[in-house]
Design an enzyme around this catalytic site. Structure first.
Site, PDB file in Angstrom:
ATOM      1  N   LYS A  78       0.631  -1.452   0.038  1.00 28.56           N
ATOM      2  CA  LYS A  78      -0.357   0.257  -0.281  1.00 28.56           C
ATOM      3  C   LYS A  78       1.180   1.026   0.059  1.00 28.56           C
ATOM      4  O   LYS A  78       1.789   1.780   0.740  1.00 28.56           O
ATOM      5  CB  LYS A  78      -1.205  -0.074   1.252  1.00 28.56           C
ATOM      6  N   SER A 153      -9.941   2.214   2.984  1.00 27.93           N
ATOM      7  CA  SER A 153      -9.518   3.000   1.701  1.00 27.93           C
ATOM      8  C   SER A 153      -7.984   2.202   1.140  1.00 27.93           C
ATOM      9  O   SER A 153      -7.531   2.085   0.731  1.00 27.93           O
ATOM     10  CB  SER A 153      -8.441   3.754   2.986  1.00 27.93           C
ATOM     11  N   SER A 177      -9.942  -0.226   7.488  1.00 27.61           N
ATOM     12  CA  SER A 177      -8.913   0.318   5.435  1.00 27.61           C
ATOM     13  C   SER A 177      -8.647  -1.899   5.107  1.00 27.61           C
ATOM     14  O   SER A 177      -8.067  -1.651   3.941  1.00 27.61           O
ATOM     15  CB  SER A 177      -8.630   1.059   5.801  1.00 27.61           C
TER      16      SER A 177
END
Lengths: 488, 113
Positions: A78, A153, A177
């Site tokens: 990420k 997210s 997330s």
């Protein structure tokens, strides 16, 4: 060789050890698949040159007969996690040219384990969002249907695994997330106990809640990636010195007699019938495996979102004050005085959701409102912790619940109403507030064809029970074997 | 209810310049968020302590000694898994991300007349 990208870790490891394919071939297949599926917008950056260089080094180790659980396994990171020499943006314009001078501890751990990073994954800007529509790189599409959000997210991290671009990815979870995108993409994801994984080198959003975790196609692979990233770190004072158990040993453990708590507050009128039905069916499967179910009460569930949207913006407004256009990141052009340079750089650099949360955070921390909002929220947070402590003390060993109140929604559907968007995290936020481990396994499909995920919540530091329950459930069902058409 | 002027004051405090077209929208949004979170006032928290750290962590102190400067050795596959303390980053490594510099110095606007 594109089918190589779809392999699980067990298949990759045996293939590499038996010399059926090389790490270079495997890495190339993953990079090709990422290019082929670029319309999903999973990545903010692919790093083929570095990945192939790393793969060649792994091939040399394999030739010497070396073997290890993640040796040669491709991974995506990420883009909120710092990678030395590789651009890290947090999907924000303000960091559009930031090249970290060091690796985050989790990246260092993966490199030492022999995993090969193929690139950085798209996300909501600074991890603020539940749909991946807040990225400066544009939204990620759900691989099951590109009209739908992948969740957020960590949307890129979840979509890349669901689309079988790479077997494992790293994400972060501040209010859901990891778990919400895992549910929306039909894969496995785990947010470990707060303090289990180092946050060193992870760009901060809300430091008392942020935690790194892994995504995978199945529970076994999730155990391996979790194992690789956990453990103490002299560079993060909040990272625990507790020994890390061998998570793989928890897989396949008998769950007969295990007490499963079903929180009554999670099955209220706002819960979509499809999600309720899939969750109840999954609970039935666990009962069939010998687990005992018991109703528990978590009375402060409905105010958790309020607590979160005081504490997280408060911490964010403080954490994001470092972006000043002076030392790194975007700097506004022109002849500006110092204050104008700060405010222009920040306004040009931050997206709208980030600005909104900074304003809310600034408000709740301002003189006159601090006690009414921030201190009050920390008190109610204590009550939320107490709810879980009481449930786990006498009634149950693990809690099983829905992950989200609704199945995945369409891109654009909730962008105009922040409260509707925030309420999407109502079942995941309490777990962050209490610092508990939370896991998601796929457990069904909505009429739209999009996946539904089951959430498992454990006692602090008890990821093992989550792995045991998840692997027992996976062994009795086929949901983890399904993948979207684009993955083929 | 916060007015647009009050939002402007918050923006100034937070060093943000809100786009004129976004100001009414963000005012509505911030008000709806503040209104939503204010429901916590209905909860009785008398006698409840505010949480400070979820696991009760305390400060970690070290000797007040000069720290080494440089970079930790890069990790190698199947190498030593121990996480080394990160040394202080040297100024050259940090300077690479500075958006406006002159030699080894960071350019800033005039602060003292």
């Amino acid at each position: 060789m594109s089918e190589l990208a779809s392999l699980s870790i067990a298949e990759i490891r045996s293939g590499l050890d038996e010399k059926k394919f090389s790490c270079t071939e495997l890495t190339t297949a993953c990079l090709d698949k990422a290019e082929k599926l670029s319309s999903l917008n999973c990545f903010t950056l692919l790093t083929p040159e570095q990945a192939l260089k790393d793969a060649a080094a792994i091939d040399a180790l394999l030739k010497q007969g070396k073997s290890a659980p993640l040796l040669g396994v491709p991974v995506g990171i990420k883009d909120v996690i710092c990678t030395k020499g590789v651009r890290t943006t947090a999907a924000s314009k303000i960091l559009s040219n930031f090249i970290p001078p060091y690796d985050a501890t989790v990246v260092r751990r993966l490199k030492t384990a022999g995993a090969v990073s193929i690139g950085k994954l798209n996300m909501d800007e600074f991890a603020m969002g539940s749909s991946n529509e807040n990225s400066a790189f544009g939204p990620v599409k759900n691989p099951w249907n590109p009209q739908y959000v992948p969740g957020g997210s960590s949307g890129g991290s979840a979509a890349a695994v669901a689309a079988r671009i790479c077997p494992i990815t790293l994400g972060t979870d501040t209010g859901g997330s990891i778990r919400q995108p895992a549910a929306f993409c039909g894969i496995v994801g785990l947010k470990p106990t707060y303090g289990r994984v180092s946050r060193y080198g992870v760009i901060a959003y809300a430091s008392s809640l942020d935690q790194v975790g892994g995504f995978a196609q199945n529970v076994h692979d999730c155990a391996l990636v979790t194992q690789a990233i956990c453990g103490e770190d002299p560079n993060d004072a909040t990272c625990s010195k507790r020994p890390v158990p061998d998570f793989a040993k928890a897989l396949g453990r008998d769950i007969k007699g295990l007490r499963i708590g079903i929180p009554k507050e999670y099955f209220v009128s706002g819960l979509a019938p499809e999600v309720s039905e899939a969750t109840k069916k999954a609970i039935g499967v666990l009962e069939g495996l010998g687990a005992k179910t018991v109703e528990v009460s978590l009375p402060h569930t409905d105010v958790a979102v309020s607590v979160y949207y005081i504490l997280a913006p408060a911490e964010a407004s403080s954490n994001l004050s470092r972006y000043d256009g002076i030392r790194y990141g975007h700097r506004a052009e022109g002849q500006l005085d110092l204050k104008a340079l700060y405010s222009k750089s920040r306004s040009e650099g931050f997206g709208k959701e980030v600005q909104r949360r900074i304003l809310v955070g600034t408000y709740v921390l301002s003189a006159g409102y601090f006690d009414a909002f921030y201190v009050k929220a920390q008190k109610v947070r204590s009550l939320i912790v107490k709810d879980f402590t009481e449930a786990f003390a006498s009634k149950c060993d693990v809690i099983v619940a829905p992950t989200t109140p609704t199945p995945p929604f369409k891109i654009g559907e909730k962008v105009s109403d922040p409260i509707q968007m925030y309420l999407n995290d109502i079942f995941t936020i309490p777990v962050n507030l209490a610092g508990l481990p939370g896991m998601v396994v796929p457990c069904g499909a909505a009429s739209s064809g999009l996946p539904i995920g089951l959430q498992l919540i454990g006692r602090p530091w008890d990821e093992e029970t989550l792995f045991s329950v998840a692997s027992a459930y996976e062994g009795a069902t086929d949901w983890h074997k399904k993948s979207p058409a684009v993955a083929a | 209810m916060l007015s647009e002027e009050e939002i402007q004051k918050l923006a100034t405090l937070a060093r943000l310049e809100i786009e004129p077209s976004f100001k009414p929208v963000v005012t509505t949004h911030v008000n709806s968020i503040i209104g939503y979170v204010a429901r916590l006032n209905e909860i009785d928290t008398s006698g409840i302590e505010a949480l400070s750290h979820i696991q009760g962590a305390t400060n970690v102190l070290r000797e007040d000694a000069v720290q080494p400067v440089g970079a930790a050795a890069d990790p190698t596959p199947l190498g030593d898994p121990t996480i080394p303390p990160q040394p202080m980053l040297d100024s050259d490594a940090l300077a690479r991300n500075v958006p406006a510099s002159s030699g080894r110095f960071i350019k800033v606007p005039l602060i003292v007349e």
